[in-house]
Design a protein around this motif. Structure first.
Motif, PDB file in Angstrom:
ATOM      1  N   ILE A  47       6.877   4.691  12.856  1.00  0.00           N
ATOM      2  CA  ILE A  47       7.042   5.778  11.878  1.00  0.00           C
ATOM      3  C   ILE A  47       6.999   5.168  10.468  1.00  0.00           C
ATOM      4  N   ARG A  48       6.985   6.028   9.461  1.00  0.00           N
ATOM      5  CA  ARG A  48       6.969   5.512   8.089  1.00  0.00           C
ATOM      6  C   ARG A  48       8.297   4.817   7.771  1.00  0.00           C
ATOM      7  N   ASP A  49       8.254   3.755   6.935  1.00  0.00           N
ATOM      8  CA  ASP A  49       9.475   3.073   6.468  1.00  0.00           C
ATOM      9  C   ASP A  49      10.384   4.031   5.706  1.00  0.00           C
ATOM     10  N   ALA A  50       9.798   5.026   5.098  1.00  0.00           N
ATOM     11  CA  ALA A  50      10.542   6.037   4.332  1.00  0.00           C
ATOM     12  C   ALA A  50       9.805   7.363   4.527  1.00  0.00           C
ATOM     13  N   HIS A  51      10.539   8.461   4.374  1.00  0.00           N
ATOM     14  CA  HIS A  51       9.930   9.795   4.557  1.00  0.00           C
ATOM     15  C   HIS A  51       9.250   9.909   5.919  1.00  0.00           C
ATOM     16  N   ALA A  52       9.978   9.485   6.943  1.00  0.00           N
ATOM     17  CA  ALA A  52       9.382   9.435   8.285  1.00  0.00           C
ATOM     18  C   ALA A  52       9.196  10.828   8.887  1.00  0.00           C
ATOM     19  N   ILE A  87      -0.944  18.918   1.965  1.00  0.00           N
ATOM     20  CA  ILE A  87       0.424  18.646   1.515  1.00  0.00           C
ATOM     21  C   ILE A  87       1.281  18.281   2.721  1.00  0.00           C
ATOM     22  N   ARG A  88       2.043  17.220   2.603  1.00  0.00           N
ATOM     23  CA  ARG A  88       2.996  16.859   3.675  1.00  0.00           C
ATOM     24  C   ARG A  88       4.415  16.900   3.102  1.00  0.00           C
ATOM     25  N   TYR A  89       5.227  17.864   3.573  1.00  0.00           N
ATOM     26  CA  TYR A  89       6.645  17.914   3.185  1.00  0.00           C
ATOM     27  C   TYR A  89       7.424  17.004   4.120  1.00  0.00           C
ATOM     28  N   MET A 107       7.196  15.628  -1.267  1.00  0.00           N
ATOM     29  CA  MET A 107       6.012  16.477  -1.236  1.00  0.00           C
ATOM     30  C   MET A 107       4.844  15.541  -1.574  1.00  0.00           C
ATOM     31  N   ALA A 108       4.084  15.190  -0.550  1.00  0.00           N
ATOM     32  CA  ALA A 108       2.942  14.296  -0.772  1.00  0.00           C
ATOM     33  C   ALA A 108       1.691  15.159  -0.820  1.00  0.00           C
ATOM     34  N   ILE A 109       0.873  14.936  -1.830  1.00  0.00           N
ATOM     35  CA  ILE A 109      -0.322  15.769  -2.029  1.00  0.00           C
ATOM     36  C   ILE A 109      -1.567  14.887  -1.985  1.00  0.00           C
ATOM     37  N   SER A 319      -2.262   8.544   5.589  1.00  0.00           N
ATOM     38  CA  SER A 319      -1.308   7.826   4.739  1.00  0.00           C
ATOM     39  C   SER A 319      -1.410   8.411   3.342  1.00  0.00           C
ATOM     40  N   PHE A 320      -0.293   8.459   2.669  1.00  0.00           N
ATOM     41  CA  PHE A 320      -0.276   8.829   1.249  1.00  0.00           C
ATOM     42  C   PHE A 320       0.224   7.596   0.506  1.00  0.00           C
ATOM     43  N   ASN A 321      -0.396   7.265  -0.604  1.00  0.00           N
ATOM     44  CA  ASN A 321      -0.067   6.025  -1.294  1.00  0.00           C
ATOM     45  C   ASN A 321      -0.210   6.261  -2.807  1.00  0.00           C
ATOM     46  N   VAL A 338       6.186  -2.340  -7.057  1.00  0.00           N
ATOM     47  CA  VAL A 338       6.607  -2.811  -5.729  1.00  0.00           C
ATOM     48  C   VAL A 338       6.057  -1.898  -4.622  1.00  0.00           C
ATOM     49  N   ARG A 339       5.748  -0.665  -4.989  1.00  0.00           N
ATOM     50  CA  ARG A 339       5.273   0.292  -3.977  1.00  0.00           C
ATOM     51  C   ARG A 339       3.884  -0.077  -3.452  1.00  0.00           C
ATOM     52  N   LYS A 340       3.144  -0.843  -4.235  1.00  0.00           N
ATOM     53  CA  LYS A 340       1.783  -1.181  -3.808  1.00  0.00           C
ATOM     54  C   LYS A 340       1.821  -1.898  -2.456  1.00  0.00           C
ATOM     55  N   ALA A 342       4.567  -2.233  -0.530  1.00  0.00           N
ATOM     56  CA  ALA A 342       5.459  -1.535   0.410  1.00  0.00           C
ATOM     57  C   ALA A 342       4.695  -0.500   1.244  1.00  0.00           C
ATOM     58  N   TYR A 343       3.857   0.310   0.590  1.00  0.00           N
ATOM     59  CA  TYR A 343       3.151   1.379   1.312  1.00  0.00           C
ATOM     60  C   TYR A 343       2.063   0.788   2.207  1.00  0.00           C
ATOM     61  N   GLU A 344       1.398  -0.237   1.685  1.00  0.00           N
ATOM     62  CA  GLU A 344       0.331  -0.887   2.458  1.00  0.00           C
ATOM     63  C   GLU A 344       0.902  -1.463   3.754  1.00  0.00           C
ATOM     64  N   THR A 345       2.061  -2.161   3.608  1.00  0.00           N
ATOM     65  CA  THR A 345       2.683  -2.826   4.765  1.00  0.00           C
ATOM     66  C   THR A 345       3.141  -1.797   5.785  1.00  0.00           C
ATOM     67  N   SER A 346       3.788  -0.744   5.304  1.00  0.00           N
ATOM     68  CA  SER A 346       4.308   0.298   6.201  1.00  0.00           C
ATOM     69  C   SER A 346       3.157   0.986   6.939  1.00  0.00           C
ATOM     70  N   SER A 347       2.137   1.337   6.196  1.00  0.00           N
ATOM     71  CA  SER A 347       1.026   2.088   6.781  1.00  0.00           C
ATOM     72  C   SER A 347       0.247   1.221   7.777  1.00  0.00           C
ATOM     73  N   TYR A 349       1.272  -1.329   9.582  1.00  0.00           N
ATOM     74  CA  TYR A 349       2.058  -1.532  10.811  1.00  0.00           C
ATOM     75  C   TYR A 349       2.038  -0.252  11.663  1.00  0.00           C
ATOM     76  N   ARG A 350       2.249   0.864  11.045  1.00  0.00           N
ATOM     77  CA  ARG A 350       2.288   2.155  11.761  1.00  0.00           C
ATOM     78  C   ARG A 350       0.955   2.412  12.477  1.00  0.00           C
ATOM     79  N   HIS A 351      -0.141   2.221  11.756  1.00  0.00           N
ATOM     80  CA  HIS A 351      -1.445   2.482  12.374  1.00  0.00           C
ATOM     81  C   HIS A 351      -1.729   1.487  13.495  1.00  0.00           C
TER      82      HIS A 351
HETATM   83  C1  HEM Z   1       9.420   6.049  -7.536  1.00  0.00           C
HETATM   84  C2  HEM Z   1       9.534   7.162  -6.891  1.00  0.00           C
HETATM   85  C3  HEM Z   1       9.147   7.390  -5.458  1.00  0.00           C
HETATM   86  C4  HEM Z   1       8.643   8.561  -4.986  1.00  0.00           C
HETATM   87  C5  HEM Z   1       8.398   9.838  -5.798  1.00  0.00           C
HETATM   88  C6  HEM Z   1       8.382   8.379  -3.574  1.00  0.00           C
HETATM   89  C7  HEM Z   1       7.885   9.349  -2.734  1.00  0.00           C
HETATM   90  C8  HEM Z   1       7.499   9.175  -1.424  1.00  0.00           C
HETATM   91  C9  HEM Z   1       6.952  10.194  -0.568  1.00  0.00           C
HETATM   92  C10 HEM Z   1       6.721  11.662  -0.969  1.00  0.00           C
HETATM   93  C11 HEM Z   1       6.658   9.629   0.614  1.00  0.00           C
HETATM   94  C12 HEM Z   1       6.057  10.320   1.839  1.00  0.00           C
HETATM   95  C13 HEM Z   1       4.574  10.144   1.847  1.00  0.00           C
HETATM   96  C14 HEM Z   1       3.931  10.806   3.037  1.00  0.00           C
HETATM   97  O1  HEM Z   1       4.162  12.022   3.251  1.00  0.00           O
HETATM   98  O2  HEM Z   1       3.174  10.116   3.743  1.00  0.00           O
HETATM   99  C15 HEM Z   1       7.022   8.226   0.535  1.00  0.00           C
HETATM  100  C16 HEM Z   1       6.859   7.309   1.540  1.00  0.00           C
HETATM  101  C17 HEM Z   1       7.185   5.999   1.436  1.00  0.00           C
HETATM  102  N1  HEM Z   1       7.880   5.399   0.388  1.00  0.00           N
HETATM  103 FE1  HEM Z   1       8.269   6.225  -1.404  1.00  0.00          FE
HETATM  104  N2  HEM Z   1       8.722   7.104  -3.212  1.00  0.00           N
HETATM  105  C18 HEM Z   1       9.202   6.448  -4.322  1.00  0.00           C
HETATM  106  C19 HEM Z   1       9.658   5.147  -4.393  1.00  0.00           C
HETATM  107  C20 HEM Z   1       9.536   4.245  -3.377  1.00  0.00           C
HETATM  108  C21 HEM Z   1       9.933   2.856  -3.458  1.00  0.00           C
HETATM  109  C22 HEM Z   1      10.546   2.195  -4.682  1.00  0.00           C
HETATM  110  C23 HEM Z   1       9.630   2.290  -2.251  1.00  0.00           C
HETATM  111  C24 HEM Z   1       9.828   0.880  -1.767  1.00  0.00           C
HETATM  112  C25 HEM Z   1       9.760  -0.175  -2.482  1.00  0.00           C
HETATM  113  C26 HEM Z   1       9.049   3.314  -1.413  1.00  0.00           C
HETATM  114  C27 HEM Z   1       8.581   3.104  -0.137  1.00  0.00           C
HETATM  115  C28 HEM Z   1       7.980   4.061   0.658  1.00  0.00           C
HETATM  116  C29 HEM Z   1       7.342   3.768   1.934  1.00  0.00           C
HETATM  117  C30 HEM Z   1       7.240   2.397   2.594  1.00  0.00           C
HETATM  118  C31 HEM Z   1       6.839   4.985   2.428  1.00  0.00           C
HETATM  119  C32 HEM Z   1       6.056   5.193   3.735  1.00  0.00           C
HETATM  120  C33 HEM Z   1       4.561   4.873   3.519  1.00  0.00           C
HETATM  121  C34 HEM Z   1       3.728   5.002   4.779  1.00  0.00           C
HETATM  122  O3  HEM Z   1       4.100   4.466   5.837  1.00  0.00           O
HETATM  123  O4  HEM Z   1       2.646   5.629   4.733  1.00  0.00           O
HETATM  124  N3  HEM Z   1       9.004   4.490  -2.120  1.00  0.00           N
HETATM  125  N4  HEM Z   1       7.535   7.981  -0.729  1.00  0.00           N
END
Ligand code: HEM
Length: 369
Positions: A47-52, A87-89, A107-109, A319-321, A338-340, A342-347, A349-351
């Motif tokens: 699952i996603r590291d965040a917003h799973a 859109i993914r809530y 809310m990912a768009i 994936s949303f990034n 840092v998100r660059k 983080a999202y790449e790594t999470s996505s 691994y998940r895929h």
């Molecule tokens: C700065 C404001 C931030 C916003 C508005 C935000 C928003 C979101 C949203 C909406 C999602 C869900 C995306 C989806 O539906 O696929 C998401 C996923 C995620 N967020 Fe954030 N986030 C923020 C900061 C961070 C930070 C600081 C980190 C870590 C360093 C982080 C790590 C992640 C990860 C790893 C995912 C899952 C990505 C995936 O597996 O595809 N986020 N975030």
């Protein structure tokens, strides 16, 4: 605000690298990845590291407004076009928990049909551009230093299984209660209240992005009366108790059985880097200093918002990034940089673990009904 307002012009010097930035960023990403592996073992599904957890996957249309003044007609918003969007809530936890554990909502768009080379080399030729928004104006852990503290506390407790017990005991409230659960914040603030209707919330980029020649934060807020009406509306206790696991999913599904909703996207342009910093996402940019100004309208027609096919497509395939964007909308500041990774790594691994392709749609018809 007048077009002549003193909008800060984007330049590379707006961003300031922080001490030990690479090392701190790597620690955050490594820690998130370790917790994510625990989650994989728990579910035997990645699952996603965040917003799973997703609550609704919707198709809609984003109409860039005509005749925007020069300071708003930037990047994607420089042409008055209409784009299909997905859109993914979601809710913020990196685990699948009952909806009654109210949390920050996401809310990912994904905008489809965006021409031009994109920022991430792997996705340079994709026809999409993403915006990731959360229903809070700032990110409380607004620097990588603060985020690492939170993440390390979270991992310590996740490892011992304690975090999840604690969260369940106190009906945790997303990031804020995760912070509270690991002793980094007070859990008595307003976020601890049961969340209001998910469609009435305003969603924010929380931190800054490049906005063409300028620098901005973005938000999306209810525009049509039917979503304005539910803004801030507390969900009945009985409704929550009737479906503790999935009442958010049901709220969205029930609404879009017959309703059309409109939301408005706006940009808040930076006019002063001292008061409106880009290197600390926890600082709210004052609207007296620079108001959010409308740039586009999002329209969502009635539809089925949570079919099994849609959920699997959005959760496992898409994936949303935040870095998947035109260079004119590059995320700014250390909490964004840092998100660059983080999202790449999470996505990735998940895929890999779910043996799924990573797809960027070329047309809205790829979203299953
Ligand atoms: C700065 C404001 C931030 C916003 C508005 C935000 C928003 C979101 C949203 C909406 C999602 C869900 C995306 C989806 O539906 O696929 C998401 C996923 C995620 N967020 Fe954030 N986030 C923020 C900061 C961070 C930070 C600081 C980190 C870590 C360093 C982080 C790590 C992640 C990860 C790893 C995912 C899952 C990505 C995936 O597996 O595809 N986020 N975030």
């Amino acid at each position: 605000m007048e077009a002549s307002a003193n909008y800060i012009r984007y330049s590379e010097n707006i961003e300031v690298k922080q001490p030990d930035e690479e090392a701190i960023s790597q620690k955050i990403v490594d820690s998130m990845a370790r917790v994510n592996r625990l989650m994989y073992e728990k579910y035997r599904h990645a699952i996603r590291d965040a917003h799973a957890k997703s609550h609704g996957i919707l198709k809609g249309e984003l109409k860039i407004y005509d005749n925007l003044p020069e300071h708003l007609a930037q990047g994607l918003f420089s042409q008055p076009k209409t784009y299909p969007v997905i859109i993914r809530y979601s809710t913020a936890q990196g685990s699948i928990v009952p909806d009654k554990m109210s949390a920050f909502r996401g809310m990912a768009i994904k905008i489809i049909g965006v021409e031009g080379e994109k920022l991430l080399p792997d996705l340079a030729n994709a026809l999409t551009q993403d915006f990731l928004l959360v229903n809070y104006p700032v990110i409380p852990t607004g620097t990588i230093k603060e985020y690492l503290k939170m993440q390390e506390g979270l991992e310590k407790q996740a490892d011992s299984g304690e975090l999840f017990q604690k969260i369940e005991q106190q009906v945790a409230v997303g990031v804020q209660n995760v912070l509270a659960a690991v002793g980094l914040a007070d859990d008595t603030n307003e976020l601890s209240a049961p969340g209001p209707h998910i469609l009435g919330d305003t969603y924010f980029s929380m931190a800054a992005i490049r906005y063409g020649d300028y620098v901005a934060k973005i938000n999306v807020k209810p525009l049509s009366e039917n979503v304005k009406e539910v803004s801030g509306k507390k969900i009945d206790k009985e409704e929550i108790e009737a479906d503790e696991n999935a009442f958010l999913t049901k709220l969205i599904a029930d609404f879009f059985k017959s309703n059309t909703a409109e939301f408005e996207m706006s940009a808040q342009l930076c006019t002063n880097l001292e008061i409106m910093p880009v290197e600390d996402g926890s600082v709210q940019w004052p609207e007296e200093q620079s108001p959010y100004q409308p740039i586009a309208k999002l329209t969502i027609l009635p539809q089925i918002t949570f079919s099994p096919e849609r959920r699997v497509y959005a959760d496992d395939v898409l994936s949303f990034n935040p870095f998947h964007c035109l260079p004119e909308h590059r995320p700014l500041g250390n909490i964004m940089r840092v998100r660059k990774l983080a999202y790449e790594t999470s996505s990735r691994y998940r895929h890999h673990m779910n043996a799924q392709p990573r797809v960027e749609p070329v047309g809205i018809d790829e979203l299953p009904d």
